[in-house]
Design an enzyme around this catalytic site. Structure first.
Site, short mmCIF file in Angstrom:
data_model
loop_
_atom_site.label_atom_id
_atom_site.label_comp_id
_atom_site.label_asym_id
_atom_site.label_seq_id
_atom_site.Cartn_x
_atom_site.Cartn_y
_atom_site.Cartn_z
N ASP A 1 0.85 -1.18 0.00
CA ASP A 1 0.00 0.00 0.00
C ASP A 1 0.89 1.24 0.00
O ASP A 1 1.96 1.24 -0.62
CB ASP A 1 -0.93 -0.04 1.22
CG ASP A 1 -2.20 0.78 1.03
OD1 ASP A 1 -2.24 1.63 0.14
OD2 ASP A 1 -3.16 0.57 1.79
N HIS B 1 -2.92 5.77 4.49
CA HIS B 1 -3.85 4.67 4.20
C HIS B 1 -3.25 3.32 4.57
O HIS B 1 -3.93 2.47 5.17
CB HIS B 1 -4.23 4.69 2.72
CG HIS B 1 -5.32 3.71 2.38
ND1 HIS B 1 -5.06 2.40 2.03
CD2 HIS B 1 -6.67 3.85 2.33
CE1 HIS B 1 -6.20 1.78 1.77
NE2 HIS B 1 -7.20 2.65 1.95
N SER C 1 -11.38 -1.25 0.62
CA SER C 1 -10.00 -1.51 1.00
C SER C 1 -9.90 -1.76 2.50
O SER C 1 -9.05 -2.54 2.96
CB SER C 1 -9.11 -0.34 0.61
OG SER C 1 -9.40 0.81 1.38
#
Length: 393
Positions: free
Chosen positions: A88, A115, A281
């Site tokens: 990520d 994130h 996600s």
């Protein structure tokens, strides 16, 4: 005593209040007002500064913990011994909730967007301070690998390289936090490489945010997403506290599992404050944490078996809903029940020592003989005296 009408009213109020409590906002301030947590970013614009630490902290357990039955699952395992790779935006290696459990590859220990750190927290955060946000597998380790550039823009080549690197570095589960709008042979080869080495890849089935249409409104039409579309990838879509999805969420062509992904509370790339976010996600991160619990609790279970347990033990719905505790404990079709242990043989206690028993019999027999002799003498002696001890007859 309350009347029947009052009792019925109280029962109705309770029936309405209990579901309302379950669906109440998960993060609340000490005074009871909903906390306005800063929103999670998916990527940063070119001129935006990196995400800073959140100054706000959730003080109540998120709804996701109850939905996933984590308290029951943690009685069995917390994921120790399992490594989950987060492909990520990077993972803040110095985040208190992940201290000592993050290994970063090629600079992935810095996370400008936040994130990847948020997802890593949903997978494996440990409780710290007054915060109550805990990952699904709070004893698992995190391997941070980049799948985007520094601003959070994903790239197929980076994701493919990240999956391969994660496998080579010993990950048991690979979480891909980004959605690509196209796939290529390099990405397919990377997923096959992971499957061939018994590593499970988990990815979101749809983007977190629907693209804008020509009219400026969200275009929620279903589109294929990668790497979720590839064989061997466990694809995940999100749901909220009521089991549904927001109206403006992008539709999924198909998904293997549904997991909590709306109004999710998690950690940031630095500090011990919390953020709030939504999207598939984040649902995929919950599934990756569940896979870590499974692989820790059933160490002989391979990647395909882990995916099968997660999907077949899920709560039945249009898209099966993740049930962590059932995945850990269910007996699936075709599986053998654990062999029952044979009962231990009966043990006869040893008999008492023979010596004391024999002595007791001898003493008792002697006493009886003495009684008989005395009794006989009491009869014979008087008769003998009466006859002058002459023989009878």
């Amino acid at each position: 005593m309350p009347s029947d009408r009052c009792r019925r009213a109280l029962s109705l109020a309770a029936a309405v209040a209990i579901p309302a409590l379950l669906l109440a906002p998960p993060a609340r301030a000490d005074g009871g007002d909903p906390v306005s947590l800063p929103p999670l970013r998916l990527r940063m614009a070119a001129g935006d500064p990196c995400a800073t630490a959140s100054a706000k902290t959730a003080t109540m357990s998120p709804w996701t913990h109850r939905a996933l039955q984590l308290s029951r699952s943690w009685q069995l395992t917390r994921g120790a011994g399992v490594t989950v790779a987060v492909v990520d935006t990077g993972v803040g290696a110095r985040v208190p909730a992940l201290t000592g459990r993050v290994t970063a590859v090629d600079g992935a220990g810095e996370d400008c967007v936040g994130h990847g750190s948020f997802a890593a927290g949903l997978i494996a955060a440990a409780p710290t301070g007054k915060g109550t946000v805990t990952g699904v597998a709070p004893a698992a380790r995190i391997l941070a690998v980049r799948g985007t550039d520094a601003r959070g823009v994903p790239d197929g080549g980076l994701v493919a390289d990240g999956i391969r690197t994660a496998v080579d570095e010993g990950a048991h589960v690979v979480y891909v936090g980004q959605v690509l709008d196209s796939g290529g042979p390099e990405l397919a080869a990377a997923v096959a490489y992971a499957a061939g080495r018994d590593v499970l890849v988990v990815a979101p089935a749809v983007p977190d945010v629907a693209p804008k249409g020509a009219d400026g409104r969200p275009d929620t039409r279903a589109r294929p997403s990668w790497p979720a579309r590839l064989p061997g990838v466990l694809s995940v879509v999100d749901h909220g506290p009521d089991g549904g999805r927001p109206k403006d969420a992008p539709a999924a062509l198909s998904a293997d599992l549904s997991a909590p992904g709306d109004a999710v509370v998690g950690i940031g790339a630095r500090g011990d404050g919390h953020f709030i976010g939504s999207g598939s996600s984040l649902a995929a991160a919950h599934v990756a944490g569940a896979a870590a619990l499974l692989r820790a609790y059933h160490p002989d279970l391979n990647a395909a078996g882990t995916a099968r347990r997660l999907t077949e033990a899920a709560y039945p719905d249009h898209t099966p809903r993740l049930d962590v505790y059932a995945a850990l404990t269910a007996l699936l079709s075709g599986e053998r029940a654990p062999a029952e242990r044979s009962p231990d043989p009966a043990v006869v206690p040893p008999s008492a020592a023979e010596g004391p028993r024999h002595r007791a019999l001898l003493i008792g027999g002697g006493a009886l003989a003495l009684v008989l002799v005395v009794g006989a003498a009491m009869v014979v002696v008087p008769l003998g005296k009466a006859r002058g001890w002459r023989p009878a007859g």
